[in-house]
Design an enzyme around this catalytic site. Structure first.
Site, PDB file in Angstrom:
ATOM      1  N   ARG A  17     -37.132 -41.659 -15.318  1.00  0.00           N
ATOM      2  CA  ARG A  17     -37.214 -43.010 -14.756  1.00  0.00           C
ATOM      3  C   ARG A  17     -37.927 -43.006 -13.422  1.00  0.00           C
ATOM      4  O   ARG A  17     -38.770 -43.829 -13.152  1.00  0.00           O
ATOM      5  CB  ARG A  17     -35.787 -43.559 -14.576  1.00  0.00           C
ATOM      6  CG  ARG A  17     -35.718 -44.844 -13.777  1.00  0.00           C
ATOM      7  CD  ARG A  17     -34.321 -45.385 -13.734  1.00  0.00           C
ATOM      8  NE  ARG A  17     -33.802 -45.584 -15.067  1.00  0.00           N
ATOM      9  CZ  ARG A  17     -32.510 -45.504 -15.380  1.00  0.00           C
ATOM     10  NH1 ARG A  17     -31.622 -45.231 -14.463  1.00  0.00           N
ATOM     11  NH2 ARG A  17     -32.114 -45.706 -16.619  1.00  0.00           N
ATOM     12  N   TYR A  18     -37.557 -42.073 -12.567  1.00  0.00           N
ATOM     13  CA  TYR A  18     -38.166 -42.000 -11.234  1.00  0.00           C
ATOM     14  C   TYR A  18     -39.430 -41.136 -11.324  1.00  0.00           C
ATOM     15  O   TYR A  18     -39.525 -40.257 -12.186  1.00  0.00           O
ATOM     16  CB  TYR A  18     -37.179 -41.385 -10.245  1.00  0.00           C
ATOM     17  CG  TYR A  18     -35.878 -42.136 -10.152  1.00  0.00           C
ATOM     18  CD1 TYR A  18     -35.797 -43.343  -9.454  1.00  0.00           C
ATOM     19  CD2 TYR A  18     -34.724 -41.649 -10.759  1.00  0.00           C
ATOM     20  CE1 TYR A  18     -34.602 -44.037  -9.358  1.00  0.00           C
ATOM     21  CE2 TYR A  18     -33.519 -42.342 -10.673  1.00  0.00           C
ATOM     22  CZ  TYR A  18     -33.457 -43.530  -9.965  1.00  0.00           C
ATOM     23  OH  TYR A  18     -32.283 -44.210  -9.885  1.00  0.00           O
ATOM     24  N   ARG A  77     -38.682 -37.001 -10.673  1.00  0.00           N
ATOM     25  CA  ARG A  77     -37.478 -36.302 -11.109  1.00  0.00           C
ATOM     26  C   ARG A  77     -37.010 -36.791 -12.472  1.00  0.00           C
ATOM     27  O   ARG A  77     -37.267 -37.944 -12.830  1.00  0.00           O
ATOM     28  CB  ARG A  77     -36.358 -36.407 -10.077  1.00  0.00           C
ATOM     29  CG  ARG A  77     -36.045 -37.806  -9.627  1.00  0.00           C
ATOM     30  CD  ARG A  77     -35.427 -37.771  -8.229  1.00  0.00           C
ATOM     31  NE  ARG A  77     -34.932 -39.070  -7.806  1.00  0.00           N
ATOM     32  CZ  ARG A  77     -35.708 -39.986  -7.231  1.00  0.00           C
ATOM     33  NH1 ARG A  77     -36.981 -39.765  -7.052  1.00  0.00           N
ATOM     34  NH2 ARG A  77     -35.194 -41.148  -6.855  1.00  0.00           N
ATOM     35  N   CYS A 128     -17.895 -31.999 -22.980  1.00  0.00           N
ATOM     36  CA  CYS A 128     -17.245 -31.912 -21.672  1.00  0.00           C
ATOM     37  C   CYS A 128     -15.941 -31.157 -21.858  1.00  0.00           C
ATOM     38  O   CYS A 128     -15.412 -31.090 -22.971  1.00  0.00           O
ATOM     39  CB  CYS A 128     -16.916 -33.290 -21.118  1.00  0.00           C
ATOM     40  SG  CYS A 128     -18.374 -34.302 -20.880  1.00  0.00           S
ATOM     41  N   CYS A 184     -13.543 -38.389 -19.434  1.00  0.00           N
ATOM     42  CA  CYS A 184     -13.112 -39.432 -18.508  1.00  0.00           C
ATOM     43  C   CYS A 184     -13.262 -40.783 -19.219  1.00  0.00           C
ATOM     44  O   CYS A 184     -14.324 -41.051 -19.797  1.00  0.00           O
ATOM     45  CB  CYS A 184     -13.971 -39.415 -17.252  1.00  0.00           C
ATOM     46  SG  CYS A 184     -14.272 -37.747 -16.636  1.00  0.00           S
ATOM     47  N   CYS A 206     -16.492 -42.994 -18.568  1.00  0.00           N
ATOM     48  CA  CYS A 206     -17.759 -42.241 -18.566  1.00  0.00           C
ATOM     49  C   CYS A 206     -18.977 -43.143 -18.834  1.00  0.00           C
ATOM     50  O   CYS A 206     -18.987 -43.907 -19.797  1.00  0.00           O
ATOM     51  CB  CYS A 206     -17.703 -41.151 -19.636  1.00  0.00           C
ATOM     52  SG  CYS A 206     -19.248 -40.230 -19.740  1.00  0.00           S
ATOM     53  N   ARG A 251     -21.716 -42.201 -19.953  1.00  0.00           N
ATOM     54  CA  ARG A 251     -22.339 -41.792 -21.231  1.00  0.00           C
ATOM     55  C   ARG A 251     -21.305 -41.752 -22.348  1.00  0.00           C
ATOM     56  O   ARG A 251     -21.385 -40.913 -23.257  1.00  0.00           O
ATOM     57  CB  ARG A 251     -23.038 -40.448 -21.074  1.00  0.00           C
ATOM     58  CG  ARG A 251     -24.062 -40.509 -20.011  1.00  0.00           C
ATOM     59  CD  ARG A 251     -25.194 -39.544 -20.115  1.00  0.00           C
ATOM     60  NE  ARG A 251     -26.006 -39.784 -18.948  1.00  0.00           N
ATOM     61  CZ  ARG A 251     -25.889 -39.101 -17.810  1.00  0.00           C
ATOM     62  NH1 ARG A 251     -25.082 -38.080 -17.728  1.00  0.00           N
ATOM     63  NH2 ARG A 251     -26.614 -39.428 -16.765  1.00  0.00           N
ATOM     64  N   ASP A 267     -19.811 -48.115 -13.315  1.00  0.00           N
ATOM     65  CA  ASP A 267     -20.816 -48.791 -14.148  1.00  0.00           C
ATOM     66  C   ASP A 267     -20.112 -49.699 -15.171  1.00  0.00           C
ATOM     67  O   ASP A 267     -19.028 -49.359 -15.656  1.00  0.00           O
ATOM     68  CB  ASP A 267     -21.661 -47.746 -14.894  1.00  0.00           C
ATOM     69  CG  ASP A 267     -22.457 -46.880 -13.938  1.00  0.00           C
ATOM     70  OD1 ASP A 267     -22.897 -47.405 -12.892  1.00  0.00           O
ATOM     71  OD2 ASP A 267     -22.619 -45.678 -14.223  1.00  0.00           O
ATOM     72  N   ASP A 275     -25.407 -48.104  -9.216  1.00  0.00           N
ATOM     73  CA  ASP A 275     -26.498 -47.746 -10.112  1.00  0.00           C
ATOM     74  C   ASP A 275     -26.804 -49.041 -10.875  1.00  0.00           C
ATOM     75  O   ASP A 275     -25.993 -49.490 -11.697  1.00  0.00           O
ATOM     76  CB  ASP A 275     -26.052 -46.610 -11.060  1.00  0.00           C
ATOM     77  CG  ASP A 275     -27.163 -45.604 -11.263  1.00  0.00           C
ATOM     78  OD1 ASP A 275     -28.328 -46.008 -11.168  1.00  0.00           O
ATOM     79  OD2 ASP A 275     -26.852 -44.429 -11.527  1.00  0.00           O
ATOM     80  N   LYS A 333     -30.512 -46.412  -8.338  1.00  0.00           N
ATOM     81  CA  LYS A 333     -29.433 -46.487  -7.329  1.00  0.00           C
ATOM     82  C   LYS A 333     -29.840 -47.405  -6.186  1.00  0.00           C
ATOM     83  O   LYS A 333     -30.934 -47.289  -5.643  1.00  0.00           O
ATOM     84  CB  LYS A 333     -29.140 -45.095  -6.780  1.00  0.00           C
ATOM     85  CG  LYS A 333     -28.533 -44.183  -7.824  1.00  0.00           C
ATOM     86  CD  LYS A 333     -28.211 -42.826  -7.247  1.00  0.00           C
ATOM     87  CE  LYS A 333     -27.732 -41.898  -8.332  1.00  0.00           C
ATOM     88  NZ  LYS A 333     -28.792 -41.564  -9.316  1.00  0.00           N
TER      89      LYS A 333
END
Ligand code: SF4
Length: 420
Positions: A152-153, A156, A165, A169, A172, A174, A335, A372, A379
């Site tokens: 996206r950037y 990076r 994982c 969580c 999450c 994702r 999010d 975000d 961000k």
């Protein structure tokens, strides 16, 4: 008694069998797996995993195999509320239950409102879809160039290395892709090769963030292989790893693992931290091993309603992180992932937390507060507004005690639009 016998069924095989590296000097397992065990955790594992040796408990692969992953295992350890029980029964799809025995030992066994438990045991709130929520709020799928690479950037990329994982969580970002029910995503050479081929030709990329899932669930040899391949690309100046493992499975940070990471500098790590209860003796050991290997450690914390959205608690957490050699780096609003309204609070709360930190404690303790932005906006940093106004050539600024000070700023216009 071994764990399989205790539970009456066979344990799942390790996620990735890793061949031990040939070593000239073979160390006895007991020395190899030495790790602190805090008193409460020791009492927990003696109660719920009787017969488990300390060496087994301190073996991260044992912790992965012994994760709490079903209603039966949850009920064996936790006094579940009706809401939790029915939510676990109802759940289908990705983001299953997954809690390492170590992390469970830090949770409230009787109280469904206990903060760490709330973040890992399902509740009915997950099935309520609220305003603005969706499965991919950050628009990552849109910016996916080849499987696993989100670009996206300009300079990076995000490299999704795995869907596995050690703990899942409930908020999450994702949630749509981690812990898929068809079997957790395994290392796929062909997928990684495609991602590496993309990076090879995109010489504008100088910074790669390895994420997932949790990259530290990948065995040492495979991660070493990936880091070596990335390091071979001269335009990639540095690599970051985003992980929660040093907090929820600190035993993963073996001395050999830290030594392997040390070969790949400059390597940074962002640790996902939630609550001061996570800062145990074990975590002091894991972060010390990483810091001693020369890896700069930063934290990322999501503000979660009823979990950590308390300014005093956050001050305690950020100060504790510095003692653990972790620089508080980011504080995020949660999010808007589908089914997370019960975790989300208002932006005012995040600003109050920053106000409680800024000026009141070391500047090193103050993370950057960000949202975000949905739909791939990236961000966006937020800060309490300290500019009160302007009086001619003086800019009027509010300090951490609420007092107003003048800063000579001849010819400037910042603050002029504000009425004094
Ligand atoms: S450890 Fe990270 S990727 Fe895994 S479930 Fe938690 S937030 Fe998601």
């Amino acid at each position: 008694m071994s764990l399989p016998a205790l539970r009456g069924h066979a344990l799942k095989p390790p996620l990735q069998p890793v061949q031990p590296k040939p070593s000239a000097e073979k160390k006895p397992a007991r020395v190899f797996l030495r790790f602190p065990v805090n008193a409460d955790t020791k009492a927990f594992y003696r109660r719920f995993f009787p017969g488990t040796s300390t060496a087994e408990w301190n073996d991260w692969r044992w912790q992965m195999r012994a994760r709490i992953r079903s209603l039966g295992e949850l009920s064996r350890i936790f006094k579940l509320s009706e809401d939790e029980r029915s939510a676990v029964e109802r759940h289908q799809g990705p983001l299953p239950v997954g809690i390492t025995p170590y992390y469970a030992s830090l949770m409230g066994l009787e109280d469904p409102a206990e903060p760490l438990r709330r973040t890992h045991v399902m509740s009915s709130g997950e099935f309520v879809v609220s305003y603005g929520e969706n499965d991919d709020p950050l628009g990552e799928d849109h910016d996916t160039k080849v499987p696993g690479i989100v670009h996206r950037y300009p300079d990076r990329v995000l490299f999704l290395t795995t869907g596995t994982c050690s703990t899942y969580c409930r908020y999450c970002t994702r949630a749509r892709v981690v812990g898929n029910p068809g079997g957790e995503y395994q290392f796929s050479t062909s997928q990684w090769e495609k991602a590496l081929a993309y990076l090879e030709v995109h010489t504008e990329v100088r910074d790669v963030l390895l994420s997932g899932g949790d990259p530290l669930t990948i065995g040492d040899d495979k991660l070493d292989w990936l880091l070596t391949r990335l390091r071979a690309l001269k335009h990639i100046e540095f690599i970051r790893i985003g992980t929660k493992i040093p907090l929820v499975l600190p035993q993963r940070i073996t001395k050999d693992f830290a030594k392997m990471l040390k070969k790949h500098h400059p390597l940074f790590m962002s640790l996902h931290v939630t609550h001061p209860k996570e800062l145990t003796e074990e975590v002091m050991e894991s972060t010390s091993r990483l810091a001693d290997a020369g890896i700069p450690l930063g934290s990322q914390t999501v503000v979660l309603k009823g979990v950590n959205d308390d300014p005093a608690l956050m001050v305690h957490l950020m100060q504790g992180l510095l003692r653990h050699r972790v620089k508080p780096y980011y504080l995020f609003m949660c999010d808007p992932i589908r089914g997370t309204a019960h975790f989300r609070t208002n932006v005012e709360k995040g600003l109050q937390i920053i106000e409680a930190l800024r000026g009141h404690t070391s500047g090193y303790c103050t993370p950057v507060f960000s949202i975000d932005a949905p739909d791939g906006g990236g961000k966006i940093q937020l800060a309490p507004d300290c500019i009160v106004g302007r009086d001619g050539d003086d800019l009027l600024l509010r300090n951490f005690e609420g007092k107003v000070y003048r800063y000579p700023d001849p010819g400037g216009s910042v603050g002029a639009e504000k009425k004094i």
